[in-house]
Write a protein that holds these residues in place. Structure first.
Motif, mmCIF file in Angstrom:
data_model
loop_
_atom_site.group_PDB
_atom_site.id
_atom_site.type_symbol
_atom_site.label_atom_id
_atom_site.label_comp_id
_atom_site.label_asym_id
_atom_site.label_seq_id
_atom_site.Cartn_x
_atom_site.Cartn_y
_atom_site.Cartn_z
ATOM 1 N N ASP A 152 -0.975 -0.376 -5.857
ATOM 2 C CA ASP A 152 -2.074 -0.938 -4.607
ATOM 3 C C ASP A 152 -2.827 0.015 -4.089
ATOM 4 O OD1 ASP A 152 -0.966 1.437 -3.496
ATOM 5 O OD2 ASP A 152 0.840 -0.802 -2.637
ATOM 6 N N GLU A 153 -3.459 0.345 -3.110
ATOM 7 C CA GLU A 153 -4.185 0.656 -2.556
ATOM 8 C C GLU A 153 -4.262 1.990 -2.029
ATOM 9 O OE1 GLU A 153 -6.799 -0.889 0.751
ATOM 10 O OE2 GLU A 153 -7.258 -2.889 0.009
ATOM 11 N N LYS A 154 -3.196 2.134 -2.577
ATOM 12 C CA LYS A 154 -2.466 3.634 -2.108
ATOM 13 C C LYS A 154 -1.736 4.483 -3.270
ATOM 14 C CE LYS A 154 -3.746 4.005 2.117
ATOM 15 N NZ LYS A 154 -4.411 4.796 2.394
ATOM 16 N N HIS A 155 -1.135 3.622 -4.143
ATOM 17 C CA HIS A 155 0.086 4.124 -5.032
ATOM 18 C C HIS A 155 -1.174 3.797 -6.801
ATOM 19 C CE1 HIS A 155 2.885 3.161 -1.929
ATOM 20 N NE2 HIS A 155 3.836 4.502 -1.564
ATOM 21 N N GLY A 156 -0.847 4.860 -7.024
ATOM 22 C CA GLY A 156 -1.689 4.321 -8.302
ATOM 23 C C GLY A 156 -0.724 5.838 -8.861
ATOM 24 N N ILE B 99 6.908 4.055 -26.686
ATOM 25 C CA ILE B 99 7.531 3.580 -26.222
ATOM 26 C C ILE B 99 8.206 4.395 -25.139
ATOM 27 C CG2 ILE B 99 7.323 1.184 -24.523
ATOM 28 C CD1 ILE B 99 7.583 -0.047 -27.145
ATOM 29 N N ASP B 100 7.618 4.710 -23.421
ATOM 30 C CA ASP B 100 8.241 4.960 -22.327
ATOM 31 C C ASP B 100 8.558 4.408 -21.372
ATOM 32 O OD1 ASP B 100 9.333 7.741 -23.833
ATOM 33 O OD2 ASP B 100 7.205 7.429 -23.826
ATOM 34 N N TYR B 101 9.982 4.165 -20.123
ATOM 35 C CA TYR B 101 9.727 3.775 -19.180
ATOM 36 C C TYR B 101 10.079 4.879 -17.961
ATOM 37 C CZ TYR B 101 11.723 0.665 -15.880
ATOM 38 O OH TYR B 101 12.589 0.581 -14.503
ATOM 39 N N SER B 102 9.887 4.368 -16.651
ATOM 40 C CA SER B 102 10.150 4.787 -15.766
ATOM 41 C C SER B 102 10.562 3.730 -13.931
ATOM 42 C CB SER B 102 8.990 5.821 -15.420
ATOM 43 O OG SER B 102 9.466 6.183 -14.014
ATOM 44 N N LYS B 103 11.911 4.040 -13.881
ATOM 45 C CA LYS B 103 12.402 2.857 -12.951
ATOM 46 C C LYS B 103 11.664 3.573 -10.949
ATOM 47 C CE LYS B 103 17.383 4.950 -12.694
ATOM 48 N NZ LYS B 103 18.436 4.460 -11.954
ATOM 49 N N ASP B 104 11.116 5.134 -11.527
ATOM 50 C CA ASP B 104 11.285 5.674 -10.435
ATOM 51 C C ASP B 104 10.015 6.254 -9.706
ATOM 52 O OD1 ASP B 104 11.511 7.423 -11.932
ATOM 53 O OD2 ASP B 104 13.560 8.024 -11.661
ATOM 54 N N SER B 105 9.073 5.951 -10.037
ATOM 55 C CA SER B 105 7.469 6.056 -9.929
ATOM 56 C C SER B 105 7.458 7.794 -10.599
ATOM 57 C CB SER B 105 7.934 6.581 -8.330
ATOM 58 O OG SER B 105 7.386 5.262 -7.681
ATOM 59 N N LYS C 34 1.467 14.878 -16.365
ATOM 60 C CA LYS C 34 1.234 13.441 -15.360
ATOM 61 C C LYS C 34 1.078 13.052 -13.838
ATOM 62 C CE LYS C 34 5.526 13.226 -17.601
ATOM 63 N NZ LYS C 34 5.141 14.524 -18.541
ATOM 64 N N ILE C 35 0.350 12.543 -13.243
ATOM 65 C CA ILE C 35 0.604 12.927 -12.636
ATOM 66 C C ILE C 35 -0.082 11.311 -11.304
ATOM 67 C CG2 ILE C 35 -1.451 14.651 -12.739
ATOM 68 C CD1 ILE C 35 -3.694 13.049 -12.199
ATOM 69 N N ARG C 36 0.616 11.322 -9.544
ATOM 70 C CA ARG C 36 1.142 10.498 -8.705
ATOM 71 C C ARG C 36 0.392 10.670 -7.291
ATOM 72 N NH1 ARG C 36 7.232 9.918 -8.530
ATOM 73 N NH2 ARG C 36 6.388 11.741 -7.565
ATOM 74 N N THR C 37 -0.353 9.694 -7.358
ATOM 75 C CA THR C 37 -1.349 10.155 -5.386
ATOM 76 C C THR C 37 0.272 8.283 -4.469
ATOM 77 O OG1 THR C 37 -3.008 9.418 -4.908
ATOM 78 C CG2 THR C 37 -2.855 8.140 -6.633
ATOM 79 N N ILE C 38 -0.189 8.647 -3.590
ATOM 80 C CA ILE C 38 0.637 7.863 -2.813
ATOM 81 C C ILE C 38 -0.758 7.467 -1.444
ATOM 82 C CG2 ILE C 38 2.971 8.132 -3.323
ATOM 83 C CD1 ILE C 38 2.362 9.936 -0.777
ATOM 84 N N ASP C 39 -1.763 8.726 -1.794
ATOM 85 C CA ASP C 39 -2.741 7.773 -0.742
ATOM 86 C C ASP C 39 -4.330 7.757 -1.340
ATOM 87 O OD1 ASP C 39 -3.431 10.741 -2.174
ATOM 88 O OD2 ASP C 39 -3.296 12.203 -0.154
ATOM 89 N N GLY C 40 -4.084 7.253 -2.291
ATOM 90 C CA GLY C 40 -5.452 6.582 -2.766
ATOM 91 C C GLY C 40 -6.045 7.424 -3.435
ATOM 92 N N GLY C 41 -6.062 8.124 -3.805
ATOM 93 C CA GLY C 41 -6.427 8.477 -5.546
ATOM 94 C C GLY C 41 -7.090 10.325 -5.213
ATOM 95 N N LYS C 42 -6.669 10.408 -3.360
ATOM 96 C CA LYS C 42 -7.150 11.934 -2.400
ATOM 97 C C LYS C 42 -6.244 13.306 -2.421
ATOM 98 C CE LYS C 42 -9.024 9.283 1.580
ATOM 99 N NZ LYS C 42 -8.649 7.914 0.675
ATOM 100 N N THR C 43 -5.171 12.933 -2.787
ATOM 101 C CA THR C 43 -4.586 13.584 -3.326
ATOM 102 C C THR C 43 -3.766 13.416 -4.870
ATOM 103 O OG1 THR C 43 -3.012 13.436 -1.275
ATOM 104 C CG2 THR C 43 -4.721 15.251 -1.838
ATOM 105 N N TRP C 44 -3.302 14.743 -5.412
ATOM 106 C CA TRP C 44 -1.876 13.874 -6.424
ATOM 107 C C TRP C 44 -1.393 14.877 -6.817
ATOM 108 C CZ3 TRP C 44 -3.654 9.195 -9.781
ATOM 109 C CH2 TRP C 44 -4.474 9.025 -9.069
ATOM 110 N N GLU C 45 0.212 14.710 -7.656
ATOM 111 C CA GLU C 45 0.872 15.586 -8.273
ATOM 112 C C GLU C 45 1.922 15.562 -8.921
ATOM 113 O OE1 GLU C 45 4.392 15.233 -5.957
ATOM 114 O OE2 GLU C 45 4.424 13.123 -5.691
ATOM 115 N N VAL C 46 2.401 16.589 -9.480
ATOM 116 C CA VAL C 46 2.473 16.508 -11.134
ATOM 117 C C VAL C 46 3.645 16.343 -10.998
ATOM 118 C CG1 VAL C 46 2.971 17.717 -13.160
ATOM 119 C CG2 VAL C 46 1.275 18.177 -12.070
#
Length: 368
Positions: A259-263, A324-330, A280-292
């Motif tokens: 969605d617009e926040k989670h990437g 192939i790998d799967y994550s259930k927790d973001s 592997k990195i994740r954002t919850i603010d639309g891509g402004k900040t990312w965490e490993v």
């Protein structure tokens, strides 16, 4: 009092009914059904649209078929060979692009609108071809020696974007506003400047992610950042990421937004596919900040990542030539489901996907 209580109950009922359906998933296995196998194919561009699978790959080969036609009684490799020598076959199952500008070239990026199918050749010259009804036209061509386009997508049936490596001091970004009839390359005055060695990877046609009018582009190489537009490519910003970078083979290879926040973005270094640090990195603010995430754990280098539909931004599947790998927790933890390698994957629904790679296209069914 009873009337007030009744109102609260009804409000709660309709609020629940209006929420998007979210299914709890915890996949533990994947069934892989080969659909097309041929050793000369090398497929990195794949789309699932309107119950059809669209693909493009090596040596100018492209094709599509209706999912209703896929059953155990049909040998898709025979269908492919039947259409192999037919040009301009937009409506058929599979065909070869016989245009002299693209035959022999890799097709690494494709896009689909309601009335058109688009391919891009990798390298120079970069040739954008549109297939519409039974017609085929070159709609854009760039012969700069550094031209190399990596990915394309559409915001809607009229407006689309393709991105490529820099030919000057910015990423190559071209836009169409007329359904792909014409394309215009943005001036570097309109885009953030690239850093030394910054480009992109044509590994899975997933360098671009679009949600509404929002657009995220993943760069890679010696610098790996997020190029972001909130308004369908009219204005642009740039965001740093903590993903591994610094060498020509490092950085983000794939990005997806739920969605617009989670990437989520994945990559690494394909020359060191087992390394699991900072890839592997994740954002919850639309891509402004990312965490490993999953530092030192989970999959190493992967060329494509996609959110599982209806998973509330928690389900992710990553593919690469190592499996192939799967994550259930973001992305916090990962389960390795298969050693079978693919380059790219697209979901049909929240349990079925189609994946392509070296010599094949397969149907993937995920289950508990």
């Amino acid at each position: 009092m009873r009337f007030i209580l009744f109102c609260f109950v009804m409000i709660g009922f309709y609020s629940c009914k209006s929420e998007k359906t979210v299914r709890s998933r915890n996949f533990s296995k994947v069934e892989i059904e080969p659909l097309l196998q041929d050793s000369f194919l090398n497929i990195r561009a794949l789309k699932v649209s309107n119950n059809r699978v669209w693909f493009a790959g090596s040596d100018g080969y492209y094709g599509n078929w209706d999912l209703k036609d896929i059953n155990p009684e049909i040998d898709l490799s025979d269908i492919f060979k039947k259409y192999e020598s037919i040009s301009h076959n937009y409506q058929g199952h599979m065909s070869r692009n016989m245009n002299s500008d693209s035959t022999g070239y890799e097709l690494r990026a494709i896009a689909k609108t309601d009335d058109g199918f688009f391919t891009i050749t990798a390298g120079s010259p970069s040739v954008f071809t549109r297939y519409k009804a039974n017609d085929r036209n070159i709609v854009y061509k760039e012969s700069h020696p550094k031209a190399f386009y990596d990915s394309m997508d559409f915001w809607n049936d009229k407006e689309g974007i393709a991105i490529g490596d820099p030919t000057d001091d910015c990423m190559s970004v071209i836009i169409t506003r007329d359904g792909g009839e014409t394309w215009t390359k943005l001036s570097c005055d309109e885009l953030p400047k690239v850093r030394d060695g910054e480009a992109a990877f044509a590994a899975s046609d997933t360098n671009i992610s679009i949600i509404g009018e929002h657009t995220w582009v993943a760069t890679g190489g010696k610098a790996s950042r997020i190029l972001y537009s909130p308004d369908k490519g009219k204005t642009w910003e740039i965001y740093d990421t903590p993903i591994i970078q610094g060498a020509a083979t490092t950085g983000m290879y794939s990005i997806d937004f739920y969605d617009e926040k989670h990437g989520f973005a994945i990559g690494g270094d394909y020359t060191k596919p087992n390394d699991t640090l900072n890839n592997k990195i994740r954002t919850i603010d639309g891509g402004k900040t990312w965490e490993v995430v999953a530092q030192g754990k989970g999959p190493g280098y992967r060329s494509c990542v996609q959110y599982v539909p209806n998973s509330n931004a928690k389900g992710l599947v990553a593919v690469g030539f190592k499996g192939i790998d799967y994550s259930k927790d973001s992305g916090d933890t990962w389960k390795h489901l298969s050693d079978e390698g693919f380059y790219t994957i697209r979901f049909l629904n929240d349990s079925i996907a189609y994946a392509a790679g070296k010599g094949r296209i397969s149907k993937l069914t995920f289950s508990k």
